[in-house]
Design a protein around this motif. Structure first.
Motif, PDB file in Angstrom:
ATOM      1  N   LEU A 244       1.075  -0.935   0.434  1.00 19.68           N
ATOM      2  CA  LEU A 244       0.065  -0.080  -0.193  1.00 19.68           C
ATOM      3  C   LEU A 244       0.956   1.158   0.181  1.00 19.68           C
ATOM      4  O   LEU A 244       0.497   2.327  -0.332  1.00 19.68           O
ATOM      5  N   ILE A 245       1.589   1.099   0.507  1.00 16.94           N
ATOM      6  CA  ILE A 245       2.953   2.277   1.124  1.00 16.94           C
ATOM      7  C   ILE A 245       3.360   3.225  -0.356  1.00 16.94           C
ATOM      8  O   ILE A 245       3.495   4.001  -1.284  1.00 16.94           O
ATOM      9  N   SER A 246       3.827   1.835  -0.976  1.00 19.56           N
ATOM     10  CA  SER A 246       5.054   1.798  -2.237  1.00 19.56           C
ATOM     11  C   SER A 246       4.045   2.113  -3.605  1.00 19.56           C
ATOM     12  O   SER A 246       4.089   2.576  -4.303  1.00 19.56           O
ATOM     13  N   SER A 247       2.764   1.732  -3.663  1.00 23.00           N
ATOM     14  CA  SER A 247       1.835   1.685  -4.424  1.00 23.00           C
ATOM     15  C   SER A 247       0.949   3.396  -4.877  1.00 23.00           C
ATOM     16  O   SER A 247       0.997   4.166  -5.667  1.00 23.00           O
ATOM     17  N   LYS A 248       0.827   4.298  -3.832  1.00 23.07           N
ATOM     18  CA  LYS A 248       0.593   5.199  -2.902  1.00 23.07           C
ATOM     19  C   LYS A 248       1.279   6.063  -3.290  1.00 23.07           C
ATOM     20  O   LYS A 248       1.130   6.703  -4.237  1.00 23.07           O
ATOM     21  N   ILE A 249       2.655   5.901  -2.879  1.00 24.09           N
ATOM     22  CA  ILE A 249       3.650   7.208  -3.529  1.00 24.09           C
ATOM     23  C   ILE A 249       3.310   6.837  -5.354  1.00 24.09           C
ATOM     24  O   ILE A 249       4.284   7.605  -5.413  1.00 24.09           O
ATOM     25  N   ALA A 250       4.159   5.617  -5.421  1.00 24.35           N
ATOM     26  CA  ALA A 250       4.061   5.731  -7.021  1.00 24.35           C
ATOM     27  C   ALA A 250       2.661   6.330  -7.690  1.00 24.35           C
ATOM     28  O   ALA A 250       3.233   6.817  -8.723  1.00 24.35           O
ATOM     29  N   LEU A 251       1.432   5.723  -7.176  1.00 27.51           N
ATOM     30  CA  LEU A 251       0.814   6.304  -7.640  1.00 27.51           C
ATOM     31  C   LEU A 251       0.215   8.018  -7.819  1.00 27.51           C
ATOM     32  O   LEU A 251      -0.241   9.166  -8.679  1.00 27.51           O
ATOM     33  N   ALA A 252       0.623   9.200  -6.324  1.00 24.66           N
ATOM     34  CA  ALA A 252       1.237   9.760  -6.099  1.00 24.66           C
ATOM     35  C   ALA A 252       1.692  10.936  -7.325  1.00 24.66           C
ATOM     36  O   ALA A 252       0.799  11.404  -8.289  1.00 24.66           O
ATOM     37  N   LYS A 253       2.907  10.262  -7.597  1.00 22.77           N
ATOM     38  CA  LYS A 253       3.735  10.483  -8.103  1.00 22.77           C
ATOM     39  C   LYS A 253       3.600  10.893  -9.537  1.00 22.77           C
ATOM     40  O   LYS A 253       3.985  11.939 -10.715  1.00 22.77           O
ATOM     41  N   ILE A 254       2.953   9.660 -10.296  1.00 26.65           N
ATOM     42  CA  ILE A 254       2.251   9.468 -11.451  1.00 26.65           C
ATOM     43  C   ILE A 254       1.145  10.422 -12.155  1.00 26.65           C
ATOM     44  O   ILE A 254       0.676  11.040 -12.958  1.00 26.65           O
ATOM     45  N   LEU A 255       0.333  10.116 -11.276  1.00 27.38           N
ATOM     46  CA  LEU A 255      -0.402  11.701 -11.335  1.00 27.38           C
ATOM     47  C   LEU A 255      -0.483  12.586 -11.198  1.00 27.38           C
ATOM     48  O   LEU A 255      -1.327  14.323 -11.940  1.00 27.38           O
ATOM     49  N   ARG A 256       0.585  13.096 -10.757  1.00 26.58           N
ATOM     50  CA  ARG A 256       0.718  14.450 -10.531  1.00 26.58           C
ATOM     51  C   ARG A 256       1.736  14.841 -12.056  1.00 26.58           C
ATOM     52  O   ARG A 256       1.248  15.999 -12.076  1.00 26.58           O
ATOM     53  N   ASN A 257       2.260  14.370 -12.656  1.00 23.58           N
ATOM     54  CA  ASN A 257       2.231  14.283 -13.896  1.00 23.58           C
ATOM     55  C   ASN A 257       2.253  14.129 -14.949  1.00 23.58           C
ATOM     56  O   ASN A 257       2.568  14.930 -16.138  1.00 23.58           O
ATOM     57  N   PHE A 258       0.976  12.842 -14.892  1.00 23.69           N
ATOM     58  CA  PHE A 258       0.561  12.960 -15.987  1.00 23.69           C
ATOM     59  C   PHE A 258      -0.478  12.692 -16.095  1.00 23.69           C
ATOM     60  O   PHE A 258      -1.375  12.096 -15.061  1.00 23.69           O
ATOM     61  N   LYS A 259      -1.477  12.898 -16.747  1.00 24.78           N
ATOM     62  CA  LYS A 259      -3.107  12.313 -16.908  1.00 24.78           C
ATOM     63  C   LYS A 259      -3.506  11.197 -17.520  1.00 24.78           C
ATOM     64  O   LYS A 259      -2.191  11.151 -18.854  1.00 24.78           O
ATOM     65  N   ILE A 260      -3.963   9.633 -17.744  1.00 25.29           N
ATOM     66  CA  ILE A 260      -4.232   9.302 -17.915  1.00 25.29           C
ATOM     67  C   ILE A 260      -4.833   8.550 -19.181  1.00 25.29           C
ATOM     68  O   ILE A 260      -6.562   9.137 -18.465  1.00 25.29           O
ATOM     69  N   LYS A 261      -4.888   7.938 -20.018  1.00 26.05           N
ATOM     70  CA  LYS A 261      -5.861   7.683 -21.020  1.00 26.05           C
ATOM     71  C   LYS A 261      -6.199   6.515 -21.150  1.00 26.05           C
ATOM     72  O   LYS A 261      -5.031   6.319 -22.016  1.00 26.05           O
ATOM     73  N   THR A 262      -6.812   5.998 -22.090  1.00 21.45           N
ATOM     74  CA  THR A 262      -7.107   5.097 -22.582  1.00 21.45           C
ATOM     75  C   THR A 262      -8.448   4.878 -24.093  1.00 21.45           C
ATOM     76  O   THR A 262      -9.539   5.421 -23.481  1.00 21.45           O
ATOM     77  N   SER A 263      -8.258   4.380 -24.808  1.00 21.64           N
ATOM     78  CA  SER A 263      -9.218   3.399 -25.666  1.00 21.64           C
ATOM     79  C   SER A 263     -10.068   2.231 -25.014  1.00 21.64           C
ATOM     80  O   SER A 263     -11.356   1.854 -25.669  1.00 21.64           O
ATOM     81  N   PHE A 264      -9.722   1.619 -24.090  1.00 19.32           N
ATOM     82  CA  PHE A 264      -9.891   0.324 -23.951  1.00 19.32           C
ATOM     83  C   PHE A 264     -11.241   0.739 -23.461  1.00 19.32           C
ATOM     84  O   PHE A 264     -11.157   1.248 -21.872  1.00 19.32           O
ATOM     85  N   PRO A 265     -12.803  -0.128 -23.477  1.00 21.73           N
ATOM     86  CA  PRO A 265     -13.700   0.225 -22.630  1.00 21.73           C
ATOM     87  C   PRO A 265     -13.619  -0.990 -21.928  1.00 21.73           C
ATOM     88  O   PRO A 265     -13.434  -1.724 -21.713  1.00 21.73           O
ATOM     89  N   PHE A 266     -13.876  -0.128 -20.063  1.00 22.09           N
ATOM     90  CA  PHE A 266     -14.498  -0.680 -19.436  1.00 22.09           C
ATOM     91  C   PHE A 266     -14.695  -2.361 -19.337  1.00 22.09           C
ATOM     92  O   PHE A 266     -14.693  -3.995 -18.800  1.00 22.09           O
ATOM     93  N   GLU A 267     -15.905  -2.084 -20.376  1.00 27.05           N
ATOM     94  CA  GLU A 267     -17.340  -3.879 -20.237  1.00 27.05           C
ATOM     95  C   GLU A 267     -16.470  -4.228 -20.970  1.00 27.05           C
ATOM     96  O   GLU A 267     -16.742  -5.816 -21.055  1.00 27.05           O
ATOM     97  N   ASP A 268     -15.126  -4.092 -21.895  1.00 30.72           N
ATOM     98  CA  ASP A 268     -14.594  -5.411 -22.573  1.00 30.72           C
ATOM     99  C   ASP A 268     -12.923  -6.053 -21.858  1.00 30.72           C
ATOM    100  O   ASP A 268     -12.819  -7.268 -22.730  1.00 30.72           O
ATOM    101  N   LEU A 269     -13.611  -5.530 -20.288  1.00 34.70           N
ATOM    102  CA  LEU A 269     -11.819  -5.848 -19.482  1.00 34.70           C
ATOM    103  C   LEU A 269     -11.817  -7.391 -19.263  1.00 34.70           C
ATOM    104  O   LEU A 269     -13.718  -8.003 -19.464  1.00 34.70           O
ATOM    105  N   TYR A 270     -11.950  -8.681 -19.454  1.00 29.52           N
ATOM    106  CA  TYR A 270     -11.734 -10.716 -19.386  1.00 29.52           C
ATOM    107  C   TYR A 270     -11.028 -11.050 -18.591  1.00 29.52           C
ATOM    108  O   TYR A 270     -10.104 -10.979 -18.498  1.00 29.52           O
ATOM    109  N   PHE A 271     -11.161 -11.276 -16.938  1.00 29.77           N
ATOM    110  CA  PHE A 271     -10.176 -11.424 -16.243  1.00 29.77           C
ATOM    111  C   PHE A 271      -9.690 -13.044 -16.270  1.00 29.77           C
ATOM    112  O   PHE A 271     -11.313 -13.945 -16.644  1.00 29.77           O
TER     113      PHE A 271
END
Length: 496
Positions: A449-476
């Motif tokens: 949790l700590i390592s993930s929060k630090i990584a996500l905070a820095k990435i999201l502060r620096n980048f806007k993340i986009k994708t053309s892949f729809p959530f409904e098409d995810l196959y787990f």
């Protein structure tokens, strides 16, 4: 004629003895519904394809309810996504040991905390708990910050309006921090790390572990040889073990050079895993094999699940940009002036909305979708049903986390509001178990949790993340850890 009749009689007696010795399993089918499956195979043939396992569990859950009983070949098999039954299992001292599916891990990684049976597990866990204590984890924050800054530089090279697969970069990042925090060595200058060969070996070992877990006949080396798998797998696990052994030997060489010299270590330095493990070996508590197996287990587990956690959170925020903007606003309020910042542990505690995002991400896409246990003695459930000794158990975290009875009508979509205090307060304590719970929970959950929060905070502060892949098409897919049949590509746009 007499001898033939005698042999038939003996075989019949043996058959009746076998049925009688297993009568408690057969009687269980009268108490718990479930698919009978085919003779000899049970429902095993429905679980041979990793792509179909989660869908099959979902089908039988819809048909028989959140607790059903069947057979995996000759093995009695119980599957549950009922939070109360899960609590009964995970808090029972008779269900501490892992199920047969994890035997494949022992061949590649060794007998570490993940799969070692009790009572050895209880001893090792108690001895290694200090390696994940609060002060030790806080001492890793500078490593998490430094390596995330290096990751940002690599991500900036991908900016430019094109979607990319960033998971390999995240895996390289998490492998780097896993080796530093666990083994005390920065391996980024090692040739096999720079050319990604080490990462390829880890991935090859994981792929073969999964194949052996769901195709048990592959546990035999000669069958792997006939299938053309053994050569590459043997090389991969050998290289991984050699890499870990090299780091252990470097630590032992340092200890030998310092022998007789007074050494002052802070408690957090003393309790870093490699220092703790080698000290246990010097005192005769651990063998060299124990140190190697535990090192393999922790490095393997730390980098794989953390990389997936970060990637899936970014992917979901790209698919639901309204939540990404809320996360960005929170991060910007904590770090208003510059995208180049150091995150302290205190900062991570202020990231309230980031907690909601991480929790919801691991609800929708749990790191390990199915957790396996087995009963070592009879287990009485809260509903009064007794599960006999010798039953294989699958805890279906995937469908537990997506249960509409628990999470409401939008249980299968991504909405961080699920974890607002008013919405989570009355949930069963075992309705959400991304790192399992109970006696044998994940030793590294705070680290993740700590390592993930630090990584996500820095990435999201620096980048806007986009994708053309729809959530409904995810196959787990079930792959020991959770996997996607098609991995969405992500576009990175540098924030001004």
């Amino acid at each position: 004629m007499l001898s033939w009749t005698l042999w038939c009689g003996l075989l019949l007696l043996l058959w009746f003895y076998l049925l009688w010795s297993r009568r408690r399993f057969y009687l269980l089918t009268l108490k718990i519904p479930g698919p009978l499956g085919m003779p000899i195979l049970g429902m095993a043939h429905w679980l041979m394809s990793r792509e179909d396992i989660l869908n099959s569990f979902g089908h039988y859950r819809d048909k028989h309810g959140p607790l059903f009983f069947s057979w995996l070949g000759p093995l009695p098999f119980l599957c549950t996504s009922d939070p109360q039954v899960i609590q009964d299992i995970l808090t029972s001292p008779h269900c501490v040991n892992k199920g047969i599916i994890y035997k494949a891990i022992d061949d590649a990684v060794g007998l570490g905390l993940f799969s070692i049976p009790d009572p050895s597990w209880s001893i090792h866990r108690k001895l290694l708990n200090p390696a994940f204590g609060h002060k030790v984890l806080i001492s890793f924050v500078s490593i998490f910050n430094n390596d995330t800054s290096l990751l940002l530089d690599k991500l900036k090279s991908l900016e430019g309006g094109v979607e990319n697969d960033i998971l390999p970069l995240l895996q390289s990042f998490t492998l780097g921090i896993a080796t530093q925090t666990t083994m005390g060595k920065n391996v980024k200058n090692e040739a096999n790390f720079r050319n990604n060969k080490l990462l390829e070996h880890y991935q090859c070992a994981r792929e073969n572990i999964t194949a052996m877990a769901f195709s048990p006949w592959l546990a035999y080396r000669w069958i792997r040889q006939l299938a053309g798998m053994e050569s590459r797998y043997y090389q991969a696990k050998t290289e991984v073990r050699k890499f870990v052994r090299k780091m252990i030997n470097m630590k032992l060489d340092e200890d030998e050079k310092m022998e007789g010299t007074p050494m002052v270590q802070s408690s957090d330095q003393k309790n870093i895993f490699i220092n703790l493990a080698t000290d246990l070996m010097h005192r005769g508590v651990f063998t060299m094999k124990n140190v190697e197996d535990e090192s393999n287990t922790l490095v393997f587990g730390a980098f794989e699940t953390t990389a997936n956690t970060i990637y899936y959170a970014l992917m979901l925020l790209a698919m639901f940009p309204e939540y990404q903007e809320k996360a960005f606003e929170e991060i910007k309020s904590i770090f208003p002036h510059t995208p180049d910042f150091e995150v302290t542990y205190a900062d991570t505690q202020e990231m309230v909305y980031m907690d909601l995002i991480l929790n919801e991400s691991m609800r929708v896409i749990p790191p390990v979708p199915i957790v396996s246990r087995r009963t070592e003695q009879d287990l009485k459930l809260s509903n009064g049903i007794v599960i006999p000794q010798g039953v294989q158990i699958a805890i279906d975290t995937f469908h537990l986390h997506r249960s509409k009875e628990i999470w409401g009508p939008d249980a299968e979509t991504f909405n961080p509001d699920h974890f607002l205090p008013d919405n989570i307060r009355d949930k069963h304590p075992y309705a959400y178990i991304p790192f399992t719970k109970g006696i044998r929970n994940c030793i590294g959950w705070r680290y993740a949790l700590i390592s993930s929060k630090i990584a996500l905070a820095k990435i999201l502060r620096n980048f806007k993340i986009k994708t053309s892949f729809p959530f409904e098409d995810l196959y787990f897919m079930e792959d020991i850890t959770i996997k996607l049949k098609t991995m969405p590509l992500l576009e990175l746009e540098i924030r001004s």
